[in-house]
Write an enzyme that holds these catalytic residues in place. Structure first.
Site, mmCIF file in Angstrom:
data_model
loop_
_atom_site.group_PDB
_atom_site.id
_atom_site.type_symbol
_atom_site.label_atom_id
_atom_site.label_comp_id
_atom_site.label_asym_id
_atom_site.label_seq_id
_atom_site.Cartn_x
_atom_site.Cartn_y
_atom_site.Cartn_z
ATOM 1 N N ARG A 59 0.849 -1.216 0.000
ATOM 2 C CA ARG A 59 0.000 0.000 0.000
ATOM 3 C C ARG A 59 0.876 1.254 0.000
ATOM 4 O O ARG A 59 0.469 2.308 -0.464
ATOM 5 C CB ARG A 59 -0.983 -0.013 1.183
ATOM 6 C CG ARG A 59 -1.818 1.259 1.284
ATOM 7 C CD ARG A 59 -3.147 1.071 2.027
ATOM 8 N NE ARG A 59 -3.032 0.298 3.236
ATOM 9 C CZ ARG A 59 -2.572 0.759 4.407
ATOM 10 N NH1 ARG A 59 -2.177 2.014 4.520
ATOM 11 N NH2 ARG A 59 -2.494 -0.030 5.457
ATOM 12 N N TYR A 113 -16.593 13.894 -16.903
ATOM 13 C CA TYR A 113 -17.080 12.516 -16.735
ATOM 14 C C TYR A 113 -18.087 12.472 -15.575
ATOM 15 O O TYR A 113 -17.900 13.148 -14.554
ATOM 16 C CB TYR A 113 -15.882 11.588 -16.473
ATOM 17 C CG TYR A 113 -16.291 10.194 -16.116
ATOM 18 C CD1 TYR A 113 -17.067 9.445 -16.984
ATOM 19 C CD2 TYR A 113 -15.928 9.637 -14.896
ATOM 20 C CE1 TYR A 113 -17.472 8.172 -16.658
ATOM 21 C CE2 TYR A 113 -16.317 8.344 -14.563
ATOM 22 C CZ TYR A 113 -17.100 7.626 -15.452
ATOM 23 O OH TYR A 113 -17.500 6.366 -15.123
ATOM 24 N N ASP A 186 -7.820 16.362 -16.139
ATOM 25 C CA ASP A 186 -7.992 14.956 -16.492
ATOM 26 C C ASP A 186 -7.624 14.827 -17.974
ATOM 27 O O ASP A 186 -8.335 15.312 -18.858
ATOM 28 C CB ASP A 186 -9.457 14.555 -16.231
ATOM 29 C CG ASP A 186 -9.724 13.085 -16.507
ATOM 30 O OD1 ASP A 186 -9.014 12.504 -17.350
ATOM 31 O OD2 ASP A 186 -10.655 12.533 -15.896
ATOM 32 N N LYS A 211 -8.258 3.501 -19.775
ATOM 33 C CA LYS A 211 -8.632 3.853 -21.152
ATOM 34 C C LYS A 211 -7.431 3.695 -22.094
ATOM 35 O O LYS A 211 -6.916 2.612 -22.217
ATOM 36 C CB LYS A 211 -9.197 5.268 -21.175
ATOM 37 C CG LYS A 211 -10.191 5.560 -20.041
ATOM 38 C CD LYS A 211 -11.400 4.661 -20.086
ATOM 39 C CE LYS A 211 -12.295 4.942 -18.891
ATOM 40 N NZ LYS A 211 -13.333 3.949 -18.700
HETATM 41 C C1 LIG Z 1 -12.437 11.267 -18.586
HETATM 42 C C2 LIG Z 1 -12.577 10.192 -17.551
HETATM 43 N N1 LIG Z 1 -11.999 10.356 -16.346
HETATM 44 C C3 LIG Z 1 -12.100 9.428 -15.376
HETATM 45 C C4 LIG Z 1 -12.834 8.266 -15.581
HETATM 46 C C5 LIG Z 1 -12.924 7.254 -14.486
HETATM 47 O O1 LIG Z 1 -12.055 6.217 -14.740
HETATM 48 P P1 LIG Z 1 -12.146 4.774 -14.038
HETATM 49 O O2 LIG Z 1 -13.308 4.079 -14.651
HETATM 50 O O3 LIG Z 1 -10.821 4.174 -14.347
HETATM 51 O O4 LIG Z 1 -12.373 5.008 -12.592
HETATM 52 C C6 LIG Z 1 -13.448 8.048 -16.821
HETATM 53 C C7 LIG Z 1 -14.219 6.827 -17.051
HETATM 54 O O5 LIG Z 1 -14.840 6.643 -18.072
HETATM 55 C C8 LIG Z 1 -13.325 9.041 -17.829
HETATM 56 O O6 LIG Z 1 -13.914 8.904 -19.023
#
Ligand SMILES: Cc1ncc(COP(=O)(O)O)c(C=O)c1O
Length: 399
Positions: A59, A113, A186, A211
């Site tokens: 961890r 998101y 992000d 992704k």
């Molecule tokens: C732009 C973006 N940020 C964060 C996330 C969250 O990612 P995770 O599913 O790995 O938690 C997503 C999920 O689709 C996303 O499209």
């Protein structure tokens, strides 16, 4: 050590903890261990006390994760990185590390998101944070919100999910820093192949590595690239809250990352062709893709993404359609999969109102601009003519 002992003891210890090898494996092994041993307990003490680098407990850190973190920091040209069990764990930790807490204010882009929106619209306000949502393309309005609310941080996406808006991150970062706010970007949709937020002064560059970075739809994960000082803050947080990426997942992600630029090139070339084709189709009313001249931030996107790549994500509105027609269209697709993710080698489609943005009320979705005929398409790396043929056939079926 186990020799001469009972079979019960030998079964537990035999073969473990052999001498240090004098070779280096070419690729990083999976350090599938929770604990780490040192000859001298003083070493363990020094590592626990942050007086020397090393590993004590997974961890707190693991060598496989470190390899991935170094690779991510190199790609984003940041000082350091920390990995998380999912993109959302990374988003959450970045907000905490940026100093967002009870009594503080936070600015969030409207178009983010769905789970990020929910953290900002529900979770943090319940904990006493004042959250202000903004249209990131309105710089004048944003400047006013910064000076009126003096936020601790602002969170936004390089290419927004699902409307593909492109904010002027260098300018927004300057505005934020003038009032002492940290900037969290992000960068999941853009990836470092298109844009490197840290080079533009951004404090925390967040990824859902699930992704494009992982890229194969087989591993969940998240990461933050940032300064060494911010990484120390994040490290203290993850030591308390967990949310770590397992070493096996780190290994898979590192393996995926090696082909990120190759895959991105193909995603972007394919997406450009698909977006142009969709724009010319009579059944499509609107196509959101930063590479199209019709995109409201096309000129800005050209400046920010100097490689001339605009990502693999497209969203579009189907003419005279609601949920029922969109579902029929998505079901008629044979190659493009209706899976709730993006950035994989496979082409994928999603209905944001049902999935990624389901937690938003109908009014919230309307305000953000997510209509009931909006479809999101993650263009894969297949042959582009096969992707277009699939779309054409499915659109014909609902005509
Ligand atoms: C732009 C973006 N940020 C964060 C996330 C969250 O990612 P995770 O599913 O790995 O938690 C997503 C999920 O689709 C996303 O499209």
């Amino acid at each position: 050590m186990a020799k001469g002992k009972s079979i019960f003891t030998r079964a537990v210890h035999a073969g473990e903890r052999g001498p240090q090898p004098d070779f280096k494996p070419v690729s990083t092994p999976i350090y599938s261990t929770v604990g780490f041993l040192y000859e001298d307990l003083e070493d363990l003490d020094a590592i626990f006390g942050n007086n020397r680098e090393g590993y004590v407990y997974t961890r707190y850190g693991n060598p496989t994760n470190t390899a991935l973190e170094e690779a991510l920091a190199t790609l984003e040209e940041g000082e350091a990185a920390l990995t998380f069990g999912s993109g959302m764990a990374a988003v959450h930790a970045s907000l905490l590390a940026a100093g967002v807490k009870a009594g503080a204010s936070l600015i969030s882009a409207y178009d983010v998101y769905g789970a990020t929106y929910s953290i900002c619209a529900r979770l943090f306000p319940d904990l006493g944070v004042q959250v202000h949502f903004v249209d990131v393309t309105n710089l004048e309005g944003l400047a006013k919100t910064f000076s009126a609310t003096k936020p601790k941080a602002m969170i936004l996406e390089t290419i927004s999910n699902p409307l593909m808006k492109v904010p002027d991150i260098p300018t927004i970062t300057k505005l934020a820093h003038q009032v002492g706010a940290k900037v969290i970007v992000d960068n999941t949709f853009a990836t470092p192949v298109l844009f490197q937020p840290i080079k533009h002064g951004v404090d925390f560059c967040v990824h859902s590595t699930t992704k494009y970075i992982g890229g194969h739809g087989d591993v969940l994960g998240g990461a933050i690239v940032t300064s060494k000082a911010n990484r120390s803050i994040l490290h203290e947080i993850i030591k308390m809250t967990g949310g770590n990426l397992g070493p096996t997942e780190a290994w898979l992600t590192l393996r995926g990352l090696k082909t990120l630029p190759l895959r991105m090139r193909q995603h972007c070339l394919n997406a450009m062709e698909v977006a142009q084709w969709l724009e010319g189709h009579p059944r499509i009313v609107r196509v959101n893709y930063p590479g199209l001249a019709s995109h409201p931030q096309h000129e800005l996107a050209k400046r920010l993404f100097p490689r001339g790549f605009f990502g693999g994500m497209i969203s579009f509105e189907v003419k005279d359609a609601g949920k029922e027609e969109v579902f029929r269209f998505m079901e008629a697709l044979e190659l493009i999969l209706p899976a709730t993710t993006l950035g994989d080698v496979y082409s994928l489609t999603l209905y944001p109102a049902m999935s990624s943005h389901r937690a938003l009320s109908a009014q919230e979705r309307a305000k953000v601009g997510i209509s009931n005929n909006l479809v999101r398409l993650s263009v894969g790396i297949e042959e582009v003519s096969d992707i277009i043929e699939d779309l054409e056939r499915a659109l014909e079926k609902i005509s």
